[in-house]
Scaffold this motif. Structure first.
Motif, PDB file in Angstrom:
ATOM      1  N   GLU A  67     -83.980 -15.070  71.213  1.00 36.01           N
ATOM      2  CA  GLU A  67     -83.737 -14.198  70.067  1.00 36.01           C
ATOM      3  C   GLU A  67     -83.815 -14.936  68.738  1.00 36.01           C
ATOM      4  N   GLU A  70     -78.448  -7.509  63.483  1.00 39.47           N
ATOM      5  CA  GLU A  70     -78.638  -6.120  63.902  1.00 39.47           C
ATOM      6  C   GLU A  70     -79.805  -5.457  63.167  1.00 39.47           C
ATOM      7  N   HIS A  78     -79.069  -9.654  68.528  1.00 37.12           N
ATOM      8  CA  HIS A  78     -77.617  -9.797  68.683  1.00 37.12           C
ATOM      9  C   HIS A  78     -77.087 -10.977  67.864  1.00 37.12           C
ATOM     10  N   THR A  79     -75.840 -10.856  67.429  1.00 31.26           N
ATOM     11  CA  THR A  79     -75.173 -11.981  66.788  1.00 31.26           C
ATOM     12  C   THR A  79     -74.906 -13.036  67.855  1.00 31.26           C
ATOM     13  N   GLN A  80     -75.176 -14.295  67.535  1.00 27.42           N
ATOM     14  CA  GLN A  80     -75.053 -15.393  68.494  1.00 27.42           C
ATOM     15  C   GLN A  80     -73.973 -16.374  68.053  1.00 27.42           C
TER      16      GLN A  80
END
Length: 119
Positions: A74, A35, A40-42
Motif C-alpha cells: 500500500e 483514506e 489504510h492508515t499504517q
C-alpha cells in the motif's frame, strides 16, 4: 509544468500512510490522508525496511513480485499513484491508485525494472 513535492506530516519524506501527507503541486497545496487514496492508515512498525540493505532489497523485490505485506504494497501504491498523478494531472487520485495497482499486480512494474537492469 507539472511537479509534486510531498511529505508525510509525521516526518517521512514520502507518503508513509501513517497519517496525512502534504502535497504541493502546480494545482496548489493539499493534505492527503490514506483514506483519500482508498488505502489504510499504517503503523511505522508495519513499514519497516529491515535492518540492512539486503533486507530492503528483499522487500523491494517482494513488492515488485506482488508478494510483500499489504502495508508494504500500500505504501508503494500511494507513492506510485502520486507519481502517476504528477505525470497525468487529469487522473483522479482513485485512477492513479488503480493504475499503480494494475502495474504491480499484472507484473508490469517488475518487467519495467528487469528491462531497466538489462540496459
Amino acid at each position: 509544468k507539472t511537479f509534486a513535492i510531498l511529505h508525510s506530516l509525521d516526518g517521512y519524506d514520502e507518503i508513509s500512510l501513517t497519517g496525512p501527507a502534504k502535497v504541493l503541486s502546480a494545482e496548489g497545496e493539499t493534505l492527503v490522508d490514506p483514506e483519500a487514496l482508498g488505502l489504510h492508515t499504517q503503523t511505522a512498525a508495519s513499514l519497516s525496511g529491515g535492518k540492512t540493505v539486503e533486507d530492503a532489497a528483499k522487500i523491494f523485490m517482494a513488492v515488485l513480485e506482488n508478494k510483500a505485506t499489504e502495508p508494504q504494497k500500500e505504501v508503494v501504491l500511494a507513492n506510485s499513484a502520486m507519481a502517476i498523478r504528477c505525470a497525468r494531472p487529469a487522473y483522479s487520485l482513485e485512477d492513479a491508485v488503480r493504475a499503480a495497482r494494475e502495474s504491480m499486480e499484472s507484473g508490469s512494474a517488475l518487467k519495467a525494472f528487469q528491462t531497466f537492469l538489462a540496459n
